[in-house]
Design a protein around this motif. Structure first.
Motif, PDB file in Angstrom:
ATOM      1  N   VAL A  73       0.858  -1.176   0.000  1.00  0.00           N
ATOM      2  CA  VAL A  73       0.000   0.000   0.000  1.00  0.00           C
ATOM      3  C   VAL A  73       0.897   1.228   0.000  1.00  0.00           C
ATOM      4  CG1 VAL A  73      -1.737   1.318   1.264  1.00  0.00           C
ATOM      5  CG2 VAL A  73      -1.802  -1.181   1.316  1.00  0.00           C
ATOM      6  N   LYS A  74       0.580   2.212  -0.826  1.00  0.00           N
ATOM      7  CA  LYS A  74       1.297   3.476  -0.819  1.00  0.00           C
ATOM      8  C   LYS A  74       0.278   4.610  -0.851  1.00  0.00           C
ATOM      9  CE  LYS A  74       5.034   6.113  -2.986  1.00  0.00           C
ATOM     10  NZ  LYS A  74       6.069   6.126  -4.050  1.00  0.00           N
ATOM     11  N   ILE A  75       0.417   5.537   0.100  1.00  0.00           N
ATOM     12  CA  ILE A  75      -0.505   6.663   0.200  1.00  0.00           C
ATOM     13  C   ILE A  75       0.282   7.960   0.100  1.00  0.00           C
ATOM     14  CG2 ILE A  75      -2.328   7.756   1.575  1.00  0.00           C
ATOM     15  CD1 ILE A  75      -2.533   5.153   3.172  1.00  0.00           C
ATOM     16  N   GLY A  76      -0.187   8.881  -0.735  1.00  0.00           N
ATOM     17  CA  GLY A  76       0.408  10.204  -0.834  1.00  0.00           C
ATOM     18  C   GLY A  76      -0.560  11.242  -0.284  1.00  0.00           C
ATOM     19  N   PHE A  77      -0.015  12.307   0.288  1.00  0.00           N
ATOM     20  CA  PHE A  77      -0.833  13.372   0.865  1.00  0.00           C
ATOM     21  C   PHE A  77      -0.460  14.718   0.248  1.00  0.00           C
ATOM     22  CE2 PHE A  77      -0.770  10.010   3.960  1.00  0.00           C
ATOM     23  CZ  PHE A  77      -2.024  10.030   4.550  1.00  0.00           C
ATOM     24  N   THR A  78      -1.456  15.555   0.074  1.00  0.00           N
ATOM     25  CA  THR A  78      -1.256  16.936  -0.353  1.00  0.00           C
ATOM     26  C   THR A  78      -2.176  17.812   0.475  1.00  0.00           C
ATOM     27  OG1 THR A  78      -0.724  16.272  -2.609  1.00  0.00           O
ATOM     28  CG2 THR A  78      -1.324  18.575  -2.256  1.00  0.00           C
ATOM     29  N   GLY A  79      -1.614  18.842   1.104  1.00  0.00           N
ATOM     30  CA  GLY A  79      -2.442  19.716   1.930  1.00  0.00           C
ATOM     31  C   GLY A  79      -3.035  18.953   3.093  1.00  0.00           C
ATOM     32  N   THR A  80      -4.367  18.965   3.198  1.00  0.00           N
ATOM     33  CA  THR A  80      -5.028  18.335   4.340  1.00  0.00           C
ATOM     34  C   THR A  80      -5.667  16.994   4.015  1.00  0.00           C
ATOM     35  OG1 THR A  80      -7.098  19.505   3.847  1.00  0.00           O
ATOM     36  CG2 THR A  80      -5.549  20.577   5.364  1.00  0.00           C
ATOM     37  N   GLY A  81      -5.338  16.429   2.857  1.00  0.00           N
ATOM     38  CA  GLY A  81      -5.990  15.180   2.502  1.00  0.00           C
ATOM     39  C   GLY A  81      -5.138  14.226   1.702  1.00  0.00           C
ATOM     40  N   VAL A  82      -5.721  13.065   1.424  1.00  0.00           N
ATOM     41  CA  VAL A  82      -5.068  12.026   0.632  1.00  0.00           C
ATOM     42  C   VAL A  82      -5.119  12.415  -0.840  1.00  0.00           C
ATOM     43  CG1 VAL A  82      -5.224   9.612  -0.085  1.00  0.00           C
ATOM     44  CG2 VAL A  82      -5.656  10.245   2.304  1.00  0.00           C
ATOM     45  N   SER A  83      -3.973  12.346  -1.504  1.00  0.00           N
ATOM     46  CA  SER A  83      -3.913  12.708  -2.919  1.00  0.00           C
ATOM     47  C   SER A  83      -3.764  11.506  -3.838  1.00  0.00           C
ATOM     48  CB  SER A  83      -2.753  13.680  -3.171  1.00  0.00           C
ATOM     49  OG  SER A  83      -1.516  13.097  -2.783  1.00  0.00           O
ATOM     50  N   SER A  84      -3.252  10.384  -3.319  1.00  0.00           N
ATOM     51  CA  SER A  84      -3.073   9.203  -4.167  1.00  0.00           C
ATOM     52  C   SER A  84      -3.033   7.947  -3.312  1.00  0.00           C
ATOM     53  CB  SER A  84      -1.775   9.306  -4.977  1.00  0.00           C
ATOM     54  OG  SER A  84      -0.643   9.339  -4.119  1.00  0.00           O
ATOM     55  N   VAL A  85      -3.482   6.852  -3.900  1.00  0.00           N
ATOM     56  CA  VAL A  85      -3.439   5.545  -3.246  1.00  0.00           C
ATOM     57  C   VAL A  85      -3.058   4.512  -4.293  1.00  0.00           C
ATOM     58  CG1 VAL A  85      -4.710   3.780  -1.980  1.00  0.00           C
ATOM     59  CG2 VAL A  85      -5.250   6.191  -1.599  1.00  0.00           C
ATOM     60  N   ALA A  86      -2.044   3.704  -4.007  1.00  0.00           N
ATOM     61  CA  ALA A  86      -1.623   2.631  -4.908  1.00  0.00           C
ATOM     62  C   ALA A  86      -1.628   1.319  -4.134  1.00  0.00           C
ATOM     63  CB  ALA A  86      -0.230   2.910  -5.472  1.00  0.00           C
ATOM     64  N   LEU A  87      -2.384   0.337  -4.649  1.00  0.00           N
ATOM     65  CA  LEU A  87      -2.519  -0.945  -3.976  1.00  0.00           C
ATOM     66  C   LEU A  87      -2.014  -2.070  -4.869  1.00  0.00           C
ATOM     67  CD1 LEU A  87      -6.202  -0.545  -2.674  1.00  0.00           C
ATOM     68  CD2 LEU A  87      -4.092  -0.027  -1.423  1.00  0.00           C
ATOM     69  N   VAL A  88      -1.331  -3.027  -4.254  1.00  0.00           N
ATOM     70  CA  VAL A  88      -0.903  -4.235  -4.966  1.00  0.00           C
ATOM     71  C   VAL A  88      -1.258  -5.438  -4.085  1.00  0.00           C
ATOM     72  CG1 VAL A  88       1.027  -5.541  -5.931  1.00  0.00           C
ATOM     73  CG2 VAL A  88       0.995  -3.029  -6.116  1.00  0.00           C
ATOM     74  N   PRO A  89      -2.116  -6.350  -4.570  1.00  0.00           N
ATOM     75  CA  PRO A  89      -2.822  -6.313  -5.857  1.00  0.00           C
ATOM     76  C   PRO A  89      -3.911  -5.249  -5.850  1.00  0.00           C
ATOM     77  CG  PRO A  89      -3.582  -8.151  -4.528  1.00  0.00           C
ATOM     78  CD  PRO A  89      -2.432  -7.565  -3.782  1.00  0.00           C
ATOM     79  N   ASN A  90      -4.209  -4.721  -7.016  1.00  0.00           N
ATOM     80  CA  ASN A  90      -5.175  -3.628  -7.146  1.00  0.00           C
ATOM     81  C   ASN A  90      -6.556  -4.198  -7.457  1.00  0.00           C
ATOM     82  OD1 ASN A  90      -6.345  -1.136  -7.336  1.00  0.00           O
ATOM     83  ND2 ASN A  90      -5.520  -0.667  -9.353  1.00  0.00           N
ATOM     84  N   LYS A  91      -7.193  -4.712  -6.430  1.00  0.00           N
ATOM     85  CA  LYS A  91      -8.512  -5.305  -6.594  1.00  0.00           C
ATOM     86  C   LYS A  91      -9.601  -4.261  -6.318  1.00  0.00           C
ATOM     87  CE  LYS A  91      -7.118  -9.959  -5.121  1.00  0.00           C
ATOM     88  NZ  LYS A  91      -7.372 -11.054  -4.132  1.00  0.00           N
TER      89      LYS A  91
END
Length: 290
Positions: free
Chosen positions: A123-141
Motif C-alpha cells: 500500500v502506498k498513500i500520498g498526501f497533499t495539503g489536508t488530505g489524501v492525494s493518491s493511493v496505490a494498492l498491490v494487488p489492485n482489486k
C-alpha cells in the motif's frame, strides 16, 4: 489436504488480530504537549523493540525507529509473526515521512508492504495539503460490493498509520487518554478513540530516572468506511476493549507505549516493550527496559 474448519477459523481470526495490531502500532510515540511536538525539544530519535504474544505464547517481534530533524520526521516499523505452529507467518514493513508544522502534523507519504506465505501485498498513500492525494494498492482489486464506500470527506484530515504516532500534537499529561485519532490505511478509514481507564505502577530492572507509572487507555476501534459491516457482527475481536498502556518520559517530552492488548475469543494479542532507546533534543540518552 484441506484445513479443518477449526484450523481455518483460527487462521482467519489470527489474520484479523494481526490487522488490528498493525492498526494500533502507530501509537508508538505521543508528544506530551504542542510545544514539544513542533519545537526544539522534540527527540531526535526514538528506537524500540516490542515482543508480540498471542494466547500467552511469543509469536513475533516489532521494531520501531523514528528520526526527527527540524520540521521533518521519518519513521520505520518492521514486524515478523509466526504462529499456530508455523501455519501462519506474516512479515510487514511500514514507513512514513512528513513534516511537523506549527498548525499540526502534515503526513507526506506512507508505504506498507507485508508478506503472508507467498502472498505479497503493498500500500502506498500520498498526501497533499489536508488530505489524501493518491493511493496505490498491490494487488489492485476493486472494493468488495459489500464494503462501505469511501467518500471524499473520509480522506480529509486523516493520518496514515505511521503519522498517527505523533498526530495528537496538542496533548497534555492530564488528557493523554482523551483523544480520537482518524486513520486511513489505504483501504479502510477508522477512528481510534482513546479514553482513560486507570494508572498502573511498574518496576524497572535498570532504573531510567523516569516516572515508574503507566497510564492505561481504552482504545475503541471504530470503522468508518471501506470495511464490510458483516465483519463487525459478532467479531472474533472485542473492538471496544483494546488497551494501550502509555509511559510518560518527561526528559524527552513524549509518551511511549509499554503494552498494547487486543482481546479476542481465542486469546489476547499483546505487544509488550522490551527496550526503548531515546535520544533527547540535548543528545541525552534515555533507555527504558523491562
Amino acid at each position: 489436504m484441506a484445513k479443518s474448519g477449526a484450523d481455518a477459523r483460527g487462521q482467519s481470526a489470527f489474520r484479523s488480530l494481526v490487522a488490528v495490531v498493525a492498526a494500533t502500532l502507530p501509537l508508538a510515540a505521543l508528544p506530551l504537549d504542542c510545544a514539544t511536538a513542533v519545537g526544539p525539544n522534540w527527540p531526535s530519535r526514538v528506537s524500540a523493540t516490542y515482543q508480540l504474544s498471542f494466547g500467552g505464547f511469543d509469536v513475533g517481534v516489532y521494531h520501531f525507529d523514528a528520526d526527527f530533524a527540524g520540521k521533518s520526521y521519518a519513521a520505520v516499523g518492521k514486524t515478523e509473526v509466526s504462529a499456530l505452529f508455523g501455519a501462519f507467518k506474516w512479515a510487514g514493513t511500514f514507513t512514513g515521512k512528513g513534516t511537523l508544522e506549527p498548525s499540526g502534523l502534515q503526513p507526506g507519504v506512507f508505504e506498507m508492504r507485508y508478506k503472508s506465505k507467498k502472498k505479497v501485498t503493498s500500500v502506498k498513500i500520498g498526501f497533499t495539503g489536508t488530505g489524501v492525494s493518491s493511493v496505490a494498492l498491490v494487488p489492485n482489486k476493486p472494493p468488495s460490493p459489500e464494503a462501505i464506500k469511501l467518500k471524499p470527506e473520509n480522506l480529509k484530515n486523516v493520518f496514515d498509520p505511521m503519522a498517527a504516532m505523533i498526530a495528537v500534537s496538542d496533548a497534555r499529561p492530564a488528557d493523554a487518554c482523551n483523544r480520537t485519532i482518524p486513520v486511513f490505511d489505504g483501504k479502510q478509514r477508522y477512528d481510534l478513540r482513546l479514553s482513560f481507564k486507570g494508572r498502573e505502577p511498574i518496576t524497572e530492572s535498570h532504573p531510567s530516572g523516569q516516572p515508574r507509572e503507566l497510564i492505561v487507555c481504552r482504545v475503541k476501534y471504530v470503522p468508518i468506511a471501506g470495511h464490510k459491516p458483516k465483519d463487525f457482527v459478532n467479531p472474533w475481536i472485542d473492538y471496544d476493549k483494546i488497551e494501550i498502556a502509555l509511559r510518560a518520559v518527561p526528559k524527552a517530552g513524549i509518551y511511549v507505549p509499554y503494552r498494547v492488548t487486543i482481546p479476542s475469543t481465542i486469546g489476547n494479542a499483546v505487544m509488550t516493550a522490551e527496550t526503548i532507546n531515546i535520544t533527547a533534543a540535548d543528545n541525552q540518552q534515555i533507555a527504558l527496559k523491562q
